[in-house]
Design an enzyme around this catalytic site. Structure first.
Site, short mmCIF file in Angstrom:
data_model
loop_
_atom_site.label_atom_id
_atom_site.label_comp_id
_atom_site.label_asym_id
_atom_site.label_seq_id
_atom_site.Cartn_x
_atom_site.Cartn_y
_atom_site.Cartn_z
N ASP A 31 0.81 -1.23 0.00
CA ASP A 31 0.00 0.00 0.00
C ASP A 31 0.84 1.27 0.00
O ASP A 31 0.77 2.09 0.95
CB ASP A 31 -0.95 0.02 1.22
CG ASP A 31 -1.87 -1.19 1.27
OD1 ASP A 31 -2.20 -1.71 0.19
OD2 ASP A 31 -2.26 -1.59 2.38
N GLU A 203 -10.96 -0.46 -4.95
CA GLU A 203 -10.36 0.34 -3.88
C GLU A 203 -9.17 1.13 -4.42
O GLU A 203 -8.95 1.17 -5.64
CB GLU A 203 -9.91 -0.58 -2.74
CG GLU A 203 -8.93 -1.65 -3.20
CD GLU A 203 -8.68 -2.75 -2.18
OE1 GLU A 203 -9.30 -2.74 -1.10
OE2 GLU A 203 -7.85 -3.63 -2.47
O1 FUB Z 1 -3.42 -3.71 2.85
C1 FUB Z 1 -4.77 -3.88 3.18
C2 FUB Z 1 -5.65 -3.55 2.00
O2 FUB Z 1 -5.26 -4.34 0.87
C3 FUB Z 1 -5.55 -2.14 1.47
O3 FUB Z 1 -6.28 -1.22 2.24
C4 FUB Z 1 -6.02 -2.29 0.08
O4 FUB Z 1 -5.74 -1.23 -0.77
C5 FUB Z 1 -5.33 -3.57 -0.32
O5 FUB Z 1 -4.04 -3.34 -0.78
#
Ligand code: FUB
Length: 317
Positions: A31, A203
């Site tokens: 991330d 996301e």
């Molecule tokens: O790292 C946890 C979650 O996985 C993140 O919030 C998302 O973007 C994905 O990478």
């Protein structure tokens, strides 16, 4: 003599072939968020601490790295734990960073202790490498503030963008993308939460501006690929641009951050390519990113060597 020159040639070949990706092989990282400040690029990552064969994320802190050339990275010593937010119970998921009036604001996803679901907090520091402290004492966004989906993890992945006119925006979401204006103090929403209908949005929404055009990139589908929209303002209207990066082979997420640094553009992302890497043991990497003459972002391939060294004048260490 011949033996010596052969050894020298082999040594040189090893140095050239040394991979710059991932940014670190000492820990698993995910991330990415990036900030260019005073000629140096700062990288903020989640620390994947899951055991080999683990079945879920174990993420307790954010780590900070920096570089003067996009190739050599310094690991800064002080992690930012999720517990910087006293109201948070666990999970240092994705974050983002912005500088305003000499202060550094780190927006982080965590699990709220008392309001079920994920939440977004904001921590502040006088330095890009911390120490960071909770800027509000309460969450900026909680799961009960948004109702578009019933899931508990729809308020994740904050992305902060400060426009040239000083207006700051926060973008976030899973399944449904949301955004709101931020007050000049950077720690309060200013007005309503808006939703944006994006095709197959998962996301990792991320806003950046390049040569006057606004780019909204995000993770599409699951397994995820990175795609982008472009538009004339920080709030659209958005037109689909294309795929920037294809999905990973052994990790379903990919999570990008895009910055300009020392005259070039770069994309950070994560994959699972380190030995024993995978879904919960990811690694952040970086590539140069190119725009076509029409402003379109060209597709980016993942590489082992990463970008060529781009030494930033005056930046040291
Ligand atoms: O790292 C946890 C979650 O996985 C993140 O919030 C998302 O973007 C994905 O990478």
């Amino acid at each position: 003599m011949l033996k010596q020159s052969l050894a020298a040639i082999l040594l040189a070949a090893t140095a050239v072939a040394q991979a710059a990706n991932p940014i670190t092989n000492k820990i698993f990282t995910a991330d990415p968020a990036a900030l260019v400040d005073n000629g140096r690029v700062y990288l903020y990552v989640g620390h994947d601490e899951g055991k080999e064969g683990g079945k879920d994320y174990v993420m307790n802190e954010w780590r900070v790295f920096s570089s003067c050339d996009m190739q050599n990275w310094t690991a800064h010593p002080d992690p930012v734990p999720y517990s910087v937010f006293k109201w948070a119970g666990r999970d240092a998921w994705a974050s983002d960073i912005a500088k305003r009036n000499g202060k550094y604001y780190l927006y982080g996803t965590v699990d709220h202790k008392t309001i079920p679901g994920k939440a977004i907090g904001v921590a502040v520091s006088n330095s890009p490498t911390g120490p960071f402290v909770d800027a509000r004492g309460t969450a900026l966004v909680t799961n009960d503030m948004t109702h578009e989906t019933p899931i508990a993890w729809d308020d994740i992945d904050p992305a902060v963008f400060v426009d040239d006119d000083g207006q700051a925006y926060l973008y976030w979401g899973n399944t449904v993308m949301k955004y709101a204006r931020l007050k000049p103090n950077m720690i309060e929403l200013d007005g309503p939460i808006h939703t944006v209908g994006l095709e197959a949005f998962t996301e990792a929404s991320y806003l950046h501006k390049h040569k006057g055009t606004y780019y909204l990139s995000y993770s599409r589908k699951f397994p995820e690929e990175t795609v982008y929209m472009s538009g004339p303002s920080a709030t659209g209207p958005w037109s689909f641009g294309g795929v920037i990066m294809e999905q990973n082979s052994n990790v379903k997420t990919i999570h990008q951050a895009i910055v300009d640094f020392n005259g070039k553009s770069y994309i950070f992302y994560h994959n699972g390519k380190l030995p024993t890497g995978g879904e919960y043991r990811r690694s952040v990497a970086v590539e140069e990113l190119h725009y076509g003459p029409d402003g379109k972002i060209l597709p980016v391939a993942q590489t082992g060597q990463g970008p060529a060294a781009n030494p930033s004048p005056g930046c040291k260490g």
